[in-house]
Design a protein around this motif. Sequence first.
Motif: not given
Length: 422
Positions: A113-123
């Motif tokens: 999760e980034g500062n702006s609330g964006l979410i992504a799957l991370a390996d």
Amino acid sequence: MASVKHTRPFAGFEWMIAWRYIRAKRAEGGVSVMTWISLIGVTLAVFALIATLAVRSGFRAEFIDTIVGANAHVSVVAPREVITDYAEMAERILTVEGVESVAPLIRGQSMAEGNSGLIALADIYGVHLDDLKTSDAIVDSDLTYGDIDALPVGIALGSALAANLGVTLGDRVIITTRGGAASPMGRSVRRNAYDVVFIFSTGRFQIDEVRAYLPFEEAQLVFNRDGVADELEVRLEDINQSEALKQTIANVAGPGLWAYSWQDRVGRFLRALTIEDNVMFIILSILVLVASMNIISGLIMLVKNKGRDVGILRTMGLTEGSILRIFFICGAGIGTLGTLFGVVLGCLFAIYIDQIFSLVNYVAGGGVWDPSIRGIYNVPAELHLSDVVKAMSLSLGLSWIITIFPARRAARMNPVEALRYE
């Protein structure tokens, strides 16, 4: 009785007559329009063949470089288990001739999760800093920025992953994993925050979109791998030896351990590429054949228009062989010139492909090449002498062989019949 003199094959006068026929205008019994069509057709066919072969070689090399550069040449795993004595095992594997380095690795998936609330799957990959520095695709790319030496106090993200999270150097990323304490409802969620200290670009979008690196000890804590490793990454001095050495590495590592190479991971894709390459070469070879057929059409018309000239030349003493060579020079000359022009254009295209596609992208207003779809950031091209020779041999062989048939027809023309109605 006077002796008959025989001229040497491809004498100067044969070249002179052939040249006059090639450049003769239609009013003079020539087929200059067909000559230009044949020349342009062969040129474009050879250009397309060389350009395709160069891009094909570039794609294959780019694929292998990015896959191997960012991943292990050989991976050692314990099926359904973790590796406990990874340090001793790494020392044993290092004794195998051809092994360059061995690195323990922690692997796991998480939500970032980034500062702006964006979410992504991370390996997530947990590695030692010294081991990560051996990966050229990670640390030596022109598109990377940040301080790799700061990894022990932060996290390294792929460029596409950082873009998806809306973060850059110095921003904070929250990593969420199911690595907390066990409970009747399952493992609890664990959230850890890290500063972004390094952003890398391997050259392959699918890797840059999900890959992140943490310090090895930190990854052990995050994924509850205290004192163990998930696998060992083995790098070889020669990546082409991976298939030959993987079984030896597995035997040295110990019982119950498996070793698989980078070719095992992408071997099916490489085989598909090989099949596609062969099919593409056959299709483009047909294109060269079709272009060469224009030479036959023009040469047949030339033979028909020059029937009177052939009859006169035969009565003057020219042999069938001389007539055959004259028309052979006409057809083969067009094929040879077209091949040379096509080779020059194809080589220039392969050498300046980045500038060409930049111009196309500018003219089209951008968006011509989408790395999220293509998987790589630009169109690669790798010019090999063998590909150029292959294209030249195919074009010259076809254009010379098919020229023989109309040239032979002209040579066998009866001079009496050719002059009967003149």
